[in-house]
Each structure stands twice: as structure tokens, then as C-alpha cells.
Design a protein around this motif. Structure first.
Motif, PDB file in Angstrom:
ATOM      1  N   GLY A 115       0.797  -1.215   0.000  1.00  0.00           N
ATOM      2  CA  GLY A 115       0.000   0.000   0.000  1.00  0.00           C
ATOM      3  C   GLY A 115       0.831   1.267   0.000  1.00  0.00           C
ATOM      4  O   GLY A 115       0.329   2.344  -0.356  1.00  0.00           O
ATOM      5  N   ALA A 116       2.091   1.153   0.394  1.00  0.00           N
ATOM      6  CA  ALA A 116       2.982   2.319   0.337  1.00  0.00           C
ATOM      7  C   ALA A 116       3.142   2.778  -1.106  1.00  0.00           C
ATOM      8  O   ALA A 116       3.377   3.954  -1.383  1.00  0.00           O
ATOM      9  CB  ALA A 116       4.340   1.974   0.947  1.00  0.00           C
ATOM     10  N   TYR A 117       3.004   1.829  -2.026  1.00  0.00           N
ATOM     11  CA  TYR A 117       3.044   2.155  -3.451  1.00  0.00           C
ATOM     12  C   TYR A 117       1.643   2.533  -3.938  1.00  0.00           C
ATOM     13  O   TYR A 117       1.437   3.549  -4.571  1.00  0.00           O
ATOM     14  CB  TYR A 117       3.578   0.959  -4.258  1.00  0.00           C
ATOM     15  CG  TYR A 117       4.990   0.602  -3.893  1.00  0.00           C
ATOM     16  CD1 TYR A 117       6.057   1.053  -4.654  1.00  0.00           C
ATOM     17  CD2 TYR A 117       5.265  -0.156  -2.759  1.00  0.00           C
ATOM     18  CE1 TYR A 117       7.374   0.757  -4.314  1.00  0.00           C
ATOM     19  CE2 TYR A 117       6.567  -0.469  -2.400  1.00  0.00           C
ATOM     20  CZ  TYR A 117       7.617  -0.014  -3.172  1.00  0.00           C
ATOM     21  OH  TYR A 117       8.898  -0.291  -2.827  1.00  0.00           O
ATOM     22  N   LYS A 118       0.689   1.673  -3.557  1.00  0.00           N
ATOM     23  CA  LYS A 118      -0.650   1.805  -4.099  1.00  0.00           C
ATOM     24  C   LYS A 118      -1.324   3.121  -3.684  1.00  0.00           C
ATOM     25  O   LYS A 118      -2.060   3.724  -4.453  1.00  0.00           O
ATOM     26  CB  LYS A 118      -1.490   0.621  -3.628  1.00  0.00           C
ATOM     27  CG  LYS A 118      -2.900   0.561  -4.186  1.00  0.00           C
ATOM     28  CD  LYS A 118      -3.582  -0.744  -3.798  1.00  0.00           C
ATOM     29  CE  LYS A 118      -4.986  -0.827  -4.348  1.00  0.00           C
ATOM     30  NZ  LYS A 118      -5.625  -2.117  -4.031  1.00  0.00           N
ATOM     31  N   PHE A 119      -1.074   3.523  -2.425  1.00  0.00           N
ATOM     32  CA  PHE A 119      -1.807   4.673  -1.901  1.00  0.00           C
ATOM     33  C   PHE A 119      -0.949   5.936  -1.774  1.00  0.00           C
ATOM     34  O   PHE A 119      -1.329   6.878  -1.086  1.00  0.00           O
ATOM     35  CB  PHE A 119      -2.425   4.321  -0.545  1.00  0.00           C
ATOM     36  CG  PHE A 119      -3.435   3.195  -0.651  1.00  0.00           C
ATOM     37  CD1 PHE A 119      -4.642   3.384  -1.314  1.00  0.00           C
ATOM     38  CD2 PHE A 119      -3.181   1.955  -0.093  1.00  0.00           C
ATOM     39  CE1 PHE A 119      -5.571   2.358  -1.428  1.00  0.00           C
ATOM     40  CE2 PHE A 119      -4.105   0.914  -0.196  1.00  0.00           C
ATOM     41  CZ  PHE A 119      -5.297   1.113  -0.858  1.00  0.00           C
ATOM     42  N   ALA A 120       0.217   5.926  -2.393  1.00  0.00           N
ATOM     43  CA  ALA A 120       1.128   7.071  -2.278  1.00  0.00           C
ATOM     44  C   ALA A 120       0.427   8.363  -2.696  1.00  0.00           C
ATOM     45  O   ALA A 120       0.514   9.392  -2.001  1.00  0.00           O
ATOM     46  CB  ALA A 120       2.374   6.825  -3.126  1.00  0.00           C
ATOM     47  N   ASP A 121      -0.286   8.309  -3.791  1.00  0.00           N
ATOM     48  CA  ASP A 121      -0.945   9.520  -4.298  1.00  0.00           C
ATOM     49  C   ASP A 121      -2.034  10.007  -3.337  1.00  0.00           C
ATOM     50  O   ASP A 121      -2.201  11.220  -3.122  1.00  0.00           O
ATOM     51  CB  ASP A 121      -1.561   9.271  -5.680  1.00  0.00           C
ATOM     52  CG  ASP A 121      -0.501   9.084  -6.750  1.00  0.00           C
ATOM     53  OD1 ASP A 121       0.680   9.396  -6.459  1.00  0.00           O
ATOM     54  OD2 ASP A 121      -0.837   8.609  -7.845  1.00  0.00           O
ATOM     55  N   GLY A 132       7.534   7.573   2.459  1.00  0.00           N
ATOM     56  CA  GLY A 132       8.908   7.129   2.222  1.00  0.00           C
ATOM     57  C   GLY A 132       8.926   5.621   2.235  1.00  0.00           C
ATOM     58  O   GLY A 132       8.795   4.997   3.271  1.00  0.00           O
ATOM     59  N   LYS A 133       9.046   5.039   1.042  1.00  0.00           N
ATOM     60  CA  LYS A 133       8.828   3.598   0.920  1.00  0.00           C
ATOM     61  C   LYS A 133       9.996   2.775   1.463  1.00  0.00           C
ATOM     62  O   LYS A 133      11.136   2.946   1.049  1.00  0.00           O
ATOM     63  CB  LYS A 133       8.574   3.243  -0.542  1.00  0.00           C
ATOM     64  CG  LYS A 133       7.301   3.891  -1.078  1.00  0.00           C
ATOM     65  CD  LYS A 133       7.198   3.750  -2.575  1.00  0.00           C
ATOM     66  CE  LYS A 133       6.099   4.628  -3.142  1.00  0.00           C
ATOM     67  NZ  LYS A 133       6.402   6.096  -3.061  1.00  0.00           N
ATOM     68  N   GLU A 134       9.668   1.905   2.367  1.00  0.00           N
ATOM     69  CA  GLU A 134      10.645   0.950   2.893  1.00  0.00           C
ATOM     70  C   GLU A 134      10.264  -0.451   2.427  1.00  0.00           C
ATOM     71  O   GLU A 134       9.084  -0.806   2.436  1.00  0.00           O
ATOM     72  CB  GLU A 134      10.642   0.988   4.426  1.00  0.00           C
ATOM     73  CG  GLU A 134      11.245   2.244   5.001  1.00  0.00           C
ATOM     74  CD  GLU A 134      12.729   2.361   4.675  1.00  0.00           C
ATOM     75  OE1 GLU A 134      13.468   1.376   4.846  1.00  0.00           O
ATOM     76  OE2 GLU A 134      13.136   3.459   4.229  1.00  0.00           O
ATOM     77  N   ASP A 135      11.262  -1.228   2.065  1.00  0.00           N
ATOM     78  CA  ASP A 135      10.991  -2.592   1.606  1.00  0.00           C
ATOM     79  C   ASP A 135      10.300  -3.411   2.703  1.00  0.00           C
ATOM     80  O   ASP A 135      10.637  -3.323   3.890  1.00  0.00           O
ATOM     81  CB  ASP A 135      12.301  -3.283   1.204  1.00  0.00           C
ATOM     82  CG  ASP A 135      12.064  -4.724   0.812  1.00  0.00           C
ATOM     83  OD1 ASP A 135      11.486  -4.947  -0.262  1.00  0.00           O
ATOM     84  OD2 ASP A 135      12.410  -5.631   1.601  1.00  0.00           O
ATOM     85  N   GLU A 136       9.330  -4.208   2.264  1.00  0.00           N
ATOM     86  CA  GLU A 136       8.494  -4.962   3.193  1.00  0.00           C
ATOM     87  C   GLU A 136       9.295  -5.992   4.003  1.00  0.00           C
ATOM     88  O   GLU A 136       9.110  -6.123   5.219  1.00  0.00           O
ATOM     89  CB  GLU A 136       7.410  -5.667   2.359  1.00  0.00           C
ATOM     90  CG  GLU A 136       6.281  -6.225   3.151  1.00  0.00           C
ATOM     91  CD  GLU A 136       5.159  -6.748   2.231  1.00  0.00           C
ATOM     92  OE1 GLU A 136       5.036  -6.299   1.072  1.00  0.00           O
ATOM     93  OE2 GLU A 136       4.426  -7.635   2.691  1.00  0.00           O
ATOM     94  N   MET A 137      10.151  -6.719   3.331  1.00  0.00           N
ATOM     95  CA  MET A 137      10.926  -7.755   4.033  1.00  0.00           C
ATOM     96  C   MET A 137      11.963  -7.128   4.968  1.00  0.00           C
ATOM     97  O   MET A 137      12.145  -7.559   6.102  1.00  0.00           O
ATOM     98  CB  MET A 137      11.628  -8.694   3.032  1.00  0.00           C
ATOM     99  CG  MET A 137      10.686  -9.442   2.108  1.00  0.00           C
ATOM    100  SD  MET A 137       9.489 -10.506   2.970  1.00  0.00           S
ATOM    101  CE  MET A 137       7.966 -10.006   2.147  1.00  0.00           C
TER     102      MET A 137
END
Lengths: 407, 407
Positions: A115-121, A132-137
């Protein structure tokens, strides 16, 4: 967050109870089903002080904020509630609402999960915040390592209705298998801080339980479905070894008559329709099928890499006794007692905690979170006991007392 | 069956077509969902003859019956149909209908599966027949070894809609993993004739597909449910990586946007009830969930023991292209191409064949079944091709031409 900024803020707004207190450093984990939040609130005695806690990072002299880490969750489908919540908290993050901040100065909240990607906008539009996107793993592992190293009575075993807190020897923590059960399941071999590999996973996870469960029972919430399972009897729905063998065991291969030969196998009967089954029996069968399956695949992956300890986390668990018991029994059964299932009190917040920790990693505010003290008293029930009964409060998102060091 | 007895019988009743022909040596595999039958019918040229087939067991000189092995199945819930069928075949088995047989002389049919225990009294009562119980795992392995060694074009791989018959090197057959998918699933490491260990299994099998499928779709038969899946689109029901990540891949861990993150994960949506989903989409999601899960657990077990070849059998498969494709893809994906899924044409009859073979093992009639010739012409479509398209006839229970040697 700059120190001066924070001090101004603390001085200008009197602190209320922690739930109302000014918060800072919020981080998000936006998954397929749930949004998890972690945020820090400073204690009401406020301000910066010298550390009174012995720390080992050579940072004893720096300013320190005493406060709490708080945890909250929302359904991803109701993301606007989450946005309202963040707005209501009048969050001050770096650059945000900072007088004189230039238009280019980014207002950033750390976030992980898809959702950090999907809902950024959406976050940009509604809150003027960049995620600020952090990798999930990365985040899951950072969160797990943090909890296992720094929080007292975090990990426990669960068997036959008894939980037992585990004293984790810090020198003997690695390697371990981390199994995060969200909508889907990730299995990660963790060899050290930041040193890990996602070795497996399964698409039969929490989303499967809730999705299939909704279709079969018409329950209105995940928790209602879980609660139902508590009262159910899976033997009405599952085909047992004894059902096939006429009530006897299949001793030669060690299968008792009560072992499940086929989940939902009794539902092949022509005589009954969905409406003829009790929702609680269906829920229990479903929960047992999925928990057992995850336990088995986890064990097989632990075996591959010679890992004796498996930590199960993720919001599927919900601190639910029967779920944990089934997973623990599955690991015990398949490993013939060689491997051990362990659980984490903050099971659902690994990713969010990891994202929170990443403020430090990026040197964002020269912030350091270290040496967390006990969990907050309100959540420390049984904290000194090493044994305790199944406890509905076990997973009430206990806040964590902590100190933030500003270097 | 005594030789004299059989000869009498052949002489007294003219042979009709094979389906009507006098049968002998019937064996049963009575599982949780299905009863599988194997029986031998002698060719219409009748009688005993010298073997015209080169065999390697030193038995060249003995009398030989030329005929066919036939296969049939019934739902376990409709066991009376099965009993009627056996009765209609006027089966002659050892001791049965044998003039002068003493009351103590048992009339025995070899049977395996749990139903051999559960329905023993029913067979005694209705047919006056004792079920000679053979262990289920013994029978599965004996059946698999027999098929792999003696039947031409029995094993094949399946990928991207193409089946490819495998030439099995008899010297290089062992060890292999046998995965039998019935109501539940057994995973057996086979090291040689009669040398094996049941190393794992899962209760998420054919009974789960059919049981859950019935509840969710109201289909009236397993085959109808399977047929539905052919037309379905699982993406309507499953939560994909792209659904969580806003349409993008999660590249870092090699998950494409179209990978399933959570089976049935889209069904968590508040907006749709069971009735709002197409049964074909649900069926496909279910089939994919279960096939993929079996493929994954099978691979993990093959890995444990360093087994490169996995043979999948059991009636769950039904020679169904999509099922085999999903299993093959799962094994390929998880093993990074190291392990290979293979399938068997007589997939559903391993246990029954193994029970049939046990007549020999027990020296019951000094009977030996050896060196089976080609499958019968009616079922040998594509027999000489090594490539062929998905074929609805693939699994029409082809009979096997064979010779029975009487020593």
C-alpha cells in the motif's frame, strides 16, 4: 524532526494522556487487508532529559525523549479512517507544518507494505505527505529483531492453552525463521541484523481464512469469524482418519482415528448444504486447515536450513489461543518435537516497527531508538509470570515504554 | 482361483465382449470418497495358453491367461452400486461359488483403503465375501512400481498444455517421491520394491476441493466442479501481488504483479456476497489454491530427501489439464526447475492395483502378473506420440492388455 522544533512543540502544547498526546515519528505498514501504525508519544513530563537508562551504544550523554510507542490498525478498505486518524493526531513530522519550509522540502512518513506504493498519491493528496517507501521484508526483519532484542517478555511459546515467555539469549538469536502471516504468508530466514532471505511463503494465509470464511459464514468481521471458531467442532466438517477406517486408527503410519484426513472432506456428502452446517464448525475447520498448513510449510522450510526456532507473527494470529495452539502442534508434530513455534506479543506490527526504525537508518533526524524499557503497565499483565492462561488481552496492541535518543 | 476352476468356468460360459466377459481377481481400494476397482477379464479366445511374450522371470513355460485389466470407480457414499456391480459380474474368486467348498473356506477379495475395515461386514453380509485387507501404503507403492515398470507410456510430464511421455529407465527409477492425492494426500519416499516410507502428507486434498467446492458453488459432482474451473478466472477471487502493490511487481523478491498473494483474499471485500461471485471463478481459485499447495509441500519433501522425481497420482487429478499444470508449475517454481512433476495415466488406481498384485504376494493362487503389454487399443490414443495436446480421454480409465502367468 529537529530538536528545537520538538522542544518548541512540547512547550507550546500541554501534554494530555498518552492517547491524546502530541505524537511524532509515525510509520505505516499498508498491507492487503490491514493498515498498521506505530507512533511515538512523549511522556507528559515532557522535554528532553539525560538518559536514566543504561545503554550500551556510547550515546549516554545525548538528549533523550521518554515516551511510548503506540500501535493502531485499520482495515485497508477503510483507509480514509486511517487518514482521518493521522490528521486528528496533528502529526508533526519532518518538514510538515514547519514554518519556513520550502515547497521542495518533503514531508515524509515512512511506510512499508504494498500500500505504500498503491496509496502514495492518496496520502499526498489528502495529507500532503509523501510516503517514504521501505521494503516490506527489510521492515519485517528489522521489526522482529528490534522486538526480540529490546522488548522484555516479547516472545513466548504456546501449547495446550499455556503460554510461556521465552528468555531469548541475544548471543543465540540467529539464525531463525520468521513467518509473517498477513493476507499471504512470507517465510524469511534471518541470519543477523539486515541479513536475511525470503526463502518461501504461501498464498494460503489470513486473507484466505477471512475471504473463505466470509463467503461460507456471512460473518461481518475477521474477529467475529475467529470468535465463532472458538465454539466450533471441526469434526462435523472434516473427514477424520476414523471416518475412513470405520472408527479405528491407521496405526502403521501413526495416524490416530481423530487425525484430519481431509479438511472439509465430510462436506462432500450429498445430504447437507451450506445452510445445514453451523458457521462455528466451518470457521473452526477453516482455521485449523490454514493454521496447520502454515505450521507444516514453516517447519519444512526450517528443516531445509536447520533452523530450530520459528517465530510466527502477523495479524492472522490475533493472539488467538486456538490458532497458536494449532500452529504449535503442527510444528511439534511434523518436527517430532525438534522445532519450536514461538509467537510475538506485537505480532502484527513488525513491518510498521521496521519502517519506524528506518528513520534512524536513514539518519533522518539523527534519531535513535534504543534500549526499550518494559512494556507499559497497562499491557504488562502476566509480565512477571512465565506461565499464564489463554488471555484475551494478550494481543490488545500494548504500547511500549521507550526512550528515544537524539544524538 | 485355481486353474481347474477357471478352466471350468471358461468352458461353461462363452466369452462376450470384455465388459461382459467373465471376470476374476477383482481387487478394491475403498477410500474416503471413492471406491476403485481393478479386475481381470480373459480374452475371448479364452483358456490357457503358453506365453507368447518374452518374460524374464523364468516362468516362460507355465500356462498363461491372455486378457485385460479393467478399472472402474464408484462413490463411497454409493457403495451399494459397487456391490451390485460386483454381483452383476458374477465374480468367481477363490473359494466363492466353489462346489464343495467347506464353510470354513474363505471367499476373499483383496481390498485396501480405510473402507476395507469400515465396510468389511457389509461385504460379508451382501456378497458373502471377506475383504482381505492390504495396507494402504503398501498397495499404493506396489501399484506405482507396477505401472512404472510394466506399462508402456504410463508416466508423463505436463507443462503449458503439453504432455510428454517419459521413458523411465528401470535402472534409474528409485528413489522417487510418490504423492497420492485422494481425499487427503500421502507423500511416500519409494526406495525400491516394497521399500518405502510415508514421509509426509496434507489434509488439504481432493476432499477439500470437493467439500469446499460443494459448499461454495452447489455443484452436484466433483467432475462438474472441475469442469467449471476450466472456465473460471481466479483473479476475481484471489488477492494478487499487484492488488496490494497498486499494479506493480514486488520485484525484489521475485513476485510478479500477477502472483497470488492470498487465495480468496479478494473475498474479504464488504461489497460482495457469495452469490455475487461466479461459481467458475470460485472453483478455479480453489483448484489453484489446493494444487499449488500440494505442489509446494511435495517439493519441500522431495528436497528433504534429495528426490528429483515426483510422481503425482490419485483421483483428485482426473487427468485434468489445469490441475496438472498448476502442480507442475508449483514444483518448477519452488524448485527453480530442479525437480520435475510427473503424472500417471492410471493415477487413481494405484492402491487397487497394489491390492490386485497382492494375490501374487500371498501366493494365493500361484498367480503371477507380469510383463504387461501395451494398453488396450481403445485407450492407446497418442500412445506412440511423445507429444500431445490436453486430452479429455487422457483419463478414461484405459484398460490394460496383460497376461497372467499361472505357475
Amino acid at each position: 524532526m529537529e530538536i528545537g522544533n520538538l522542544e518548541n512543540h512540547v512547550q507550546s502544547e500541554p501534554m494530555e494522556e498518552s492517547s491524546q498526546a502530541q505524537i511524532s515519528h509515525l510509520a505505516l505498514d499498508i498491507g492487503g487487508s490491514l493498515i498498521k501504525l506505530v507512533y511515538f508519544s512523549q511522556n507528559s513530563d515532557g522535554g528532553c532529559s539525560k538518559s536514566s537508562v543504561q545503554v550500551s551504544n556510547g550515546n549516554e550523554g545525548g538528549p533523550v525523549l521518554q515516551g511510548k510507542l503506540h500501535f493502531a490498525k485499520f482495515e485497508t478498505a477503510k483507509i480514509h479512517d486511517c487518514i482521518d486518524f493521522i490528521q486528528s493526531k496533528q502529526l508533526r513530522v519532518t518538514g510538515c507544518q514547519h514554518n519556513g519550509a520550502s515547497a521542495n522540502e518533503k514531508c515524509v512518513i515512512k511506510a512499508t507494505g504494498g500500500g505504500a506504493y498503491k496509496f502514495a498519491d492518496l496520502f499526498k493528496e489528502k495529507l500532503g505527505i509523501c510516503l517514504g517507501k521501505e521494503d516490506e521484508m527489510d521492515s519485517l526483519v528489522a521489526g522482529a529483531n528490534f522486538l526480540l532484542k529490546s522488548v522484555h517478555n516479547e516472545a513466548f511459546t504456546y501449547m495446550d492453552g499455556q503460554k510461556e515467555f521465552a528468555q531469548i539469549d541475544q548471543e543465540d538469536l540467529y539464525p531463525y525463521l520468521l513467518v509473517n502471516i498477513g493476507s499471504g504468508v512470507s517465510m524469511i530466514k534471518v541470519d543477523g541484523p539486515g541479513k536475511f532471505e525470503r526463502v518461501s511463503g504461501t498464498n494460503v494465509g489470513g486473507g484466505t481464512f477471512w475471504g473463505l470464511g466470509r463467503l461460507l459464514t456471512k460473518c461481518k468481521s475477521f474477529d467475529e469469524l475467529l470468535e465463532l471458531s472458538h465454539r466450533g467442532n471441526n469434526r462435523v466438517v472434516d473427514m477424520l482418519v476414523g471416518d475412513i477406517y470405520g472408527g479405528t486408527d491407521y496405526k502403521k503410519i501413526g495416524l490416530s482415528s481423530t487425525a484430519i484426513a481431509s479438511s472439509f472432506g465430510k462436506a462432500i456428502s450429498d445430504n447437507k448444504e451450506l445452510e445445514d452446517y453451523k458457521p462455528e464448525d466451518i470457521s473452526r475447520s477453516l482455521l485449523r486447515m490454514i493454521s496447520n498448513n502454515i505450521g507444516q510449510i514453516s517447519y519444512l522450510n526450517a528443516l531445509r536450513f536447520g533452523l530450530k526456532r520459528i517465530f510466527f507473527a502477523g495479524f492472522f494470529l490475533r493472539g488467538h489461543a486456538y490458532t497458536m495452539d494449532t500452529i504449535a502442534v503442527a510444528v511439534h508434530f511434523w518436527s517430532k518435537g525438534e522445532a519450536k513455534a514461538m509467537f510475538l506479543r506485537h505480532e502484527g506490527f513488525l513491518g510498521a516497527l521496521g519502517a519506524f526504525m528506518s528513520y534512524e537508518k536513514h539518519g533522518f533526524d539523527n534519531l535513535m531508538v534504543h534500549q526499550l524499557v518494559q512494556q507499559s503497565p497497562s499491557a504488562s499483565h502476566g509480565g512477571d509470570k512465565t506461565h499464564g492462561p489463554a488471555d484475551s488481552e494478550l494481543n490488545d496492541n500494548p504500547s511500549i515504554n521507550c526512550s528515544i535518543y537524539l544524538s
